[in-house]
Design an enzyme around this catalytic site. Structure first.
Site, PDB file in Angstrom:
ATOM      1  N   ASP A  72     -51.086  21.430 -86.964  1.00 22.65           N
ATOM      2  CA  ASP A  72     -51.121  22.313 -87.540  1.00 22.65           C
ATOM      3  C   ASP A  72     -50.209  23.726 -86.540  1.00 22.65           C
ATOM      4  O   ASP A  72     -49.025  23.807 -86.505  1.00 22.65           O
ATOM      5  CB  ASP A  72     -52.242  23.315 -87.916  1.00 22.65           C
TER       6      ASP A  72
ATOM      7  N   TYR B 157     -71.966  22.320 -79.153  1.00 26.00           N
ATOM      8  CA  TYR B 157     -70.533  22.137 -78.252  1.00 26.00           C
ATOM      9  C   TYR B 157     -69.571  23.113 -79.626  1.00 26.00           C
ATOM     10  O   TYR B 157     -68.317  24.149 -79.448  1.00 26.00           O
ATOM     11  CB  TYR B 157     -69.348  21.307 -78.083  1.00 26.00           C
TER      12      TYR B 157
ATOM     13  N   GLU C 174     -64.440  22.078 -96.459  1.00 29.42           N
ATOM     14  CA  GLU C 174     -65.587  22.405 -95.496  1.00 29.42           C
ATOM     15  C   GLU C 174     -66.574  22.894 -95.880  1.00 29.42           C
ATOM     16  O   GLU C 174     -68.315  23.127 -95.435  1.00 29.42           O
ATOM     17  CB  GLU C 174     -65.952  22.050 -93.880  1.00 29.42           C
TER      18      GLU C 174
ATOM     19  N   LYS D  57     -67.838  27.075 -88.858  1.00 29.54           N
ATOM     20  CA  LYS D  57     -66.252  27.115 -89.582  1.00 29.54           C
ATOM     21  C   LYS D  57     -67.218  28.457 -90.154  1.00 29.54           C
ATOM     22  O   LYS D  57     -66.432  29.429 -90.927  1.00 29.54           O
ATOM     23  CB  LYS D  57     -65.822  26.264 -90.422  1.00 29.54           C
TER      24      LYS D  57
ATOM     25  N   ARG E 274     -50.874  13.880 -87.754  1.00 27.57           N
ATOM     26  CA  ARG E 274     -52.536  13.766 -88.249  1.00 27.57           C
ATOM     27  C   ARG E 274     -53.092  13.403 -87.096  1.00 27.57           C
ATOM     28  O   ARG E 274     -52.810  12.012 -86.189  1.00 27.57           O
ATOM     29  CB  ARG E 274     -52.909  13.905 -88.958  1.00 27.57           C
TER      30      ARG E 274
HETATM   31  P1  NAP Z   1     -56.335  19.871 -84.583  1.00 25.68           P
HETATM   32  O1  NAP Z   1     -55.206  18.636 -84.202  1.00 25.68           O
HETATM   33  O2  NAP Z   1     -57.555  18.758 -84.132  1.00 25.68           O
HETATM   34  O3  NAP Z   1     -56.021  20.697 -83.472  1.00 25.68           O
HETATM   35  C1  NAP Z   1     -57.159  21.072 -82.793  1.00 25.68           C
HETATM   36  C2  NAP Z   1     -56.207  22.355 -81.892  1.00 25.68           C
HETATM   37  O4  NAP Z   1     -57.554  23.549 -81.428  1.00 25.68           O
HETATM   38  C3  NAP Z   1     -55.706  21.133 -80.397  1.00 25.68           C
HETATM   39  O5  NAP Z   1     -54.841  21.965 -80.143  1.00 25.68           O
HETATM   40  C4  NAP Z   1     -57.076  21.798 -79.653  1.00 25.68           C
HETATM   41  O6  NAP Z   1     -56.570  21.173 -78.249  1.00 25.68           O
HETATM   42  C5  NAP Z   1     -57.571  22.790 -79.829  1.00 25.68           C
HETATM   43  N1  NAP Z   1     -58.597  22.969 -78.718  1.00 25.68           N
HETATM   44  C6  NAP Z   1     -59.556  22.098 -79.144  1.00 25.68           C
HETATM   45  N2  NAP Z   1     -60.993  22.856 -78.374  1.00 25.68           N
HETATM   46  C7  NAP Z   1     -60.327  23.817 -78.450  1.00 25.68           C
HETATM   47  C8  NAP Z   1     -60.627  25.079 -77.484  1.00 25.68           C
HETATM   48  N3  NAP Z   1     -62.540  24.683 -76.402  1.00 25.68           N
HETATM   49  N4  NAP Z   1     -60.442  26.284 -76.460  1.00 25.68           N
HETATM   50  C9  NAP Z   1     -58.649  25.914 -76.934  1.00 25.68           C
HETATM   51  N5  NAP Z   1     -58.126  25.251 -77.930  1.00 25.68           N
HETATM   52  C10 NAP Z   1     -59.225  24.149 -78.143  1.00 25.68           C
HETATM   53  O7  NAP Z   1     -57.006  20.095 -86.048  1.00 25.68           O
HETATM   54  P2  NAP Z   1     -55.670  20.259 -86.559  1.00 25.68           P
HETATM   55  O8  NAP Z   1     -55.857  19.914 -88.257  1.00 25.68           O
HETATM   56  O9  NAP Z   1     -54.340  21.223 -86.581  1.00 25.68           O
HETATM   57  O10 NAP Z   1     -56.609  21.827 -88.013  1.00 25.68           O
HETATM   58  C11 NAP Z   1     -55.865  22.912 -86.927  1.00 25.68           C
HETATM   59  C12 NAP Z   1     -56.960  23.818 -87.695  1.00 25.68           C
HETATM   60  O11 NAP Z   1     -57.551  24.094 -88.978  1.00 25.68           O
HETATM   61  C13 NAP Z   1     -58.665  23.832 -86.913  1.00 25.68           C
HETATM   62  O12 NAP Z   1     -59.222  24.971 -86.551  1.00 25.68           O
HETATM   63  C14 NAP Z   1     -59.023  22.644 -87.648  1.00 25.68           C
HETATM   64  O13 NAP Z   1     -60.716  23.328 -87.741  1.00 25.68           O
HETATM   65  C15 NAP Z   1     -58.525  23.733 -89.748  1.00 25.68           C
HETATM   66  N6  NAP Z   1     -58.985  22.914 -90.557  1.00 25.68           N
HETATM   67  C16 NAP Z   1     -58.203  21.997 -90.383  1.00 25.68           C
HETATM   68  C17 NAP Z   1     -57.574  20.673 -92.490  1.00 25.68           C
HETATM   69  C18 NAP Z   1     -57.315  19.896 -92.099  1.00 25.68           C
HETATM   70  O14 NAP Z   1     -57.084  19.041 -92.679  1.00 25.68           O
HETATM   71  N7  NAP Z   1     -56.245  19.682 -91.112  1.00 25.68           N
HETATM   72  C19 NAP Z   1     -58.264  21.650 -93.302  1.00 25.68           C
HETATM   73  C20 NAP Z   1     -58.930  23.167 -92.905  1.00 25.68           C
HETATM   74  C21 NAP Z   1     -58.934  23.571 -91.755  1.00 25.68           C
HETATM   75  P3  NAP Z   1     -56.532  20.287 -77.831  1.00 25.68           P
HETATM   76  O15 NAP Z   1     -54.974  19.112 -78.067  1.00 25.68           O
HETATM   77  O16 NAP Z   1     -56.207  19.624 -76.217  1.00 25.68           O
HETATM   78  O17 NAP Z   1     -57.828  18.922 -78.357  1.00 25.68           O
HETATM   79  O1  G4F Z   2     -60.450  12.618 -92.237  1.00 26.20           O
HETATM   80  P1  G4F Z   2     -61.903  12.905 -92.044  1.00 26.20           P
HETATM   81  O2  G4F Z   2     -62.457  12.644 -90.965  1.00 26.20           O
HETATM   82  O3  G4F Z   2     -61.892  14.778 -92.379  1.00 26.20           O
HETATM   83  P2  G4F Z   2     -62.713  15.532 -93.443  1.00 26.20           P
HETATM   84  O4  G4F Z   2     -64.618  15.072 -92.600  1.00 26.20           O
HETATM   85  O5  G4F Z   2     -62.593  15.970 -94.724  1.00 26.20           O
HETATM   86  O6  G4F Z   2     -62.333  17.052 -92.604  1.00 26.20           O
HETATM   87  C1  G4F Z   2     -60.937  17.251 -92.234  1.00 26.20           C
HETATM   88  O7  G4F Z   2     -60.903  18.048 -93.635  1.00 26.20           O
HETATM   89  C2  G4F Z   2     -62.002  19.335 -93.229  1.00 26.20           C
HETATM   90  C3  G4F Z   2     -60.702  20.393 -94.864  1.00 26.20           C
HETATM   91  O8  G4F Z   2     -62.154  19.518 -95.693  1.00 26.20           O
HETATM   92  C4  G4F Z   2     -60.972  19.750 -91.699  1.00 26.20           C
HETATM   93  F1  G4F Z   2     -61.759  21.038 -92.232  1.00 26.20           F
HETATM   94  C5  G4F Z   2     -61.438  19.154 -90.459  1.00 26.20           C
HETATM   95  O9  G4F Z   2     -61.328  19.992 -89.427  1.00 26.20           O
HETATM   96  C6  G4F Z   2     -61.034  17.839 -91.107  1.00 26.20           C
HETATM   97  O10 G4F Z   2     -59.462  17.745 -90.614  1.00 26.20           O
HETATM   98  O11 G4F Z   2     -62.677  12.067 -93.326  1.00 26.20           O
HETATM   99  C7  G4F Z   2     -62.387  12.466 -95.162  1.00 26.20           C
HETATM  100  C8  G4F Z   2     -63.373  11.451 -95.283  1.00 26.20           C
HETATM  101  C9  G4F Z   2     -64.893  11.821 -95.538  1.00 26.20           C
HETATM  102  O12 G4F Z   2     -66.056  12.353 -96.440  1.00 26.20           O
HETATM  103  C10 G4F Z   2     -64.946  10.728 -94.497  1.00 26.20           C
HETATM  104  O13 G4F Z   2     -66.719  10.412 -94.472  1.00 26.20           O
HETATM  105  O14 G4F Z   2     -63.518   9.890 -95.103  1.00 26.20           O
HETATM  106  C11 G4F Z   2     -64.469   9.672 -95.024  1.00 26.20           C
HETATM  107  N1  G4F Z   2     -64.369   8.527 -94.293  1.00 26.20           N
HETATM  108  C12 G4F Z   2     -64.489   7.187 -94.191  1.00 26.20           C
HETATM  109  N2  G4F Z   2     -64.347   6.282 -92.629  1.00 26.20           N
HETATM  110  C13 G4F Z   2     -64.124   8.615 -92.528  1.00 26.20           C
HETATM  111  C14 G4F Z   2     -63.624   7.860 -91.881  1.00 26.20           C
HETATM  112  N3  G4F Z   2     -63.492   9.159 -92.004  1.00 26.20           N
HETATM  113  C15 G4F Z   2     -63.354   9.188 -90.537  1.00 26.20           C
HETATM  114  N4  G4F Z   2     -62.537  10.115 -90.168  1.00 26.20           N
HETATM  115  N5  G4F Z   2     -63.031   7.528 -90.300  1.00 26.20           N
HETATM  116  C16 G4F Z   2     -63.110   6.708 -90.819  1.00 26.20           C
HETATM  117  O15 G4F Z   2     -63.533   5.945 -89.839  1.00 26.20           O
END
Ligand code: NAP
Ligand code: G4F
Length: 354
Positions: A15, A101, A134, A161, A192
């Site tokens: 993001d 963590y 979540e 969160k 992603r």
């Molecule tokens: P992401 O790709 O995992 O990116 C996470 C970012 O946080 C990376 O830049 C990572 O840095 C940084 N980070 C991790 N630990 C840190 C620390 N200790 N200090 C400073 N920065 C740190 O996640 P995303 O999918 O872009 O999501 C962005 C935000 O939205 C997250 O807060 C996630 O929990 C939330 N969110 C995501 C989704 C989704 O479906 N993608 C949905 C709802 C909410 P590095 O690159 O160095 O690891």
């Molecule tokens: O892709 P996932 O790891 O995403 P999850 O757990 O939904 O979390 C993501 O979305 C959240 C928003 O709802 C964010 F807040 C969070 O930061 C993250 O971006 O898993 C999606 C689903 C889960 O039910 C998991 O159990 O896929 C299922 N799954 C099945 N096999 C797997 C796998 N997930 C992962 N990561 N790896 C597998 O091999």
């Protein structure tokens, strides 16, 4: 006119990289917080970075959400108009292995940013918190989740969160900060992380299409998720901070599908019909290759979580109305975008190999 200044934590993430692009297009000065790493972790933003000795609006600073001083100094020095707190340990599965963590970064990290704003008396800063679906772990009787739905986190990530969600709301009410939660449902893209399920699938299937012999090991295929495109969703992050009043919003596609359905759709787009047989840990996915049955997907219990969110489907009625939320990507176009990019990547990898 003076350029607006934004600070993004998590700018190296999926993001963060799209948001930085969007804000630069909107003529912001963008500052990103990045973690020190022994190897490069800026792949997603390298195309935006220009050596600061030349003219640029994009600046990177080392810091960490576990380090109050780095956050305080950064906010003090750059004096942002808007802060997007996207940094997190964002992997739900990993949060069971590293719960402390995860709480430090994805929970207390948010407090550190809010406290810096309060302590510096910079009340004009607008603050966005990356909240998540979540928070809603339990379906109860409803079909969709909205801003009023009951929270019930199911993982250390969800609990961390939830703290961030509430502390954002507390600082809004107690100190009058313009602090908002975007409760975003799953959003994906070609950027992603490769350990999230959608990208794990599209990376695997595109390599398979080009002849790889690997097997894909997955966990729970029955979990249902509401998947949208990250590009559509970061635009809403920005919009949330452009409103008159600080409020919380659910951002979701309103549709839900199982992990298995995601696999079938990706397979179809690659002209690979995937068949399923067996149940539970014995379930396998197979294709026909040159008339022969070939197993390509198996289940590995290590990818199951100790606790699972089985069902997610959001309702963005409020965002449709107030933010004019009109996602450009349908589900099929999201999967197509990921497949197209991953095919190119798989081809590049093959070219390097031979
Ligand atoms: P992401 O790709 O995992 O990116 C996470 C970012 O946080 C990376 O830049 C990572 O840095 C940084 N980070 C991790 N630990 C840190 C620390 N200790 N200090 C400073 N920065 C740190 O996640 P995303 O999918 O872009 O999501 C962005 C935000 O939205 C997250 O807060 C996630 O929990 C939330 N969110 C995501 C989704 C989704 O479906 N993608 C949905 C709802 C909410 P590095 O690159 O160095 O690891
Ligand atoms: O892709 P996932 O790891 O995403 P999850 O757990 O939904 O979390 C993501 O979305 C959240 C928003 O709802 C964010 F807040 C969070 O930061 C993250 O971006 O898993 C999606 C689903 C889960 O039910 C998991 O159990 O896929 C299922 N799954 C099945 N096999 C797997 C796998 N997930 C992962 N990561 N790896 C597998 O091999």
């Amino acid at each position: 006119m003076k350029k607006k200044i934004a600070l993004i934590t998590g700018t190296t993430g999926q993001d963060g990289s799209y948001l930085a692009e969007l804000l630069l297009k909107k003529k912001y000065k963008v500052h990103g917080l990045i973690r020190k790493s022994s190897s490069f972790n800026t792949k997603r933003i390298d195309h935006l970075y220009i050596d600061p000795h030349n003219r640029t609006n994009f600046f990177l600073h080392y810091g960490d959400l576990t380090d109050s001083n780095s956050i305080y100094n950064l906010i003090h020095n750059i004096r942002p108009n808007e802060i997007y707190n996207l940094g997190a340990q964002s992997h739900v599965g990993v949060s069971f292995e590293n719960p402390e963590y995860t709480a430090e970064v994805s929970g207390i990290g948010t407090l550190r940013v809010l406290e810096a704003i309060r302590f510096l008396k910079m009340k004009n800063i607008k603050f966005y918190q990356a909240s998540t679906s979540e928070l809603f772990g339990e379906k109860y009787k409803q079909k969709t989740f909205n801003e009023q739905s009951k929270f019930h986190p199911k993982s250390p990530y969800g609990a961390a969160k939830l703290y961030s969600y509430w502390i954002t709301s507390v600082y809004r009410e107690a100190y009058g900060l313009f602090a908002c939660n975007g409760i975003l449902f799953n959003h994906e893209s070609p950027r992603r992380g490769e350990t999230f399920v959608t990208r794990k699938i599209t990376r695997f299937l595109t390599r398979k299409k080009l002849g790889s012999n690997e097997i894909l090991y997955l966990g729970n295929l029955d979990a249902k998720r509401d998947w949208g495109h990250a590009k559509d969703y970061v635009e809403m992050q920005w919009k949330i901070l452009q409103q008159k009043k600080p409020e919380d919003y659910v951002i979701a596609s309103g549709e839900t599908r199982t992990v298995r359905e995601f696999i079938n759709t990706a397979g179809k787009l690659l002209n690979m019909k995937i068949y399923w047989t067996g149940k539970g840990l014995k379930e396998v996915g197979y294709i026909y290759e040159d008339g022969r049955k070939r197993t390509i997907i198996k289940i590995d219990k290590k990818y199951f979580r100790p606790n699972e969110v089985d069902y997610l489907r959001g309702s963005s009625k409020k965002a449709y109305k107030k933010l004019n939320f009109k996602p450009k990507y349908s589900f099929i176009n999201l999967v197509r975008d990921m497949i197209d990019e991953d095919l190119l990547l798989a081809q590049e990898e093959l070219n390097k190999k031979y």
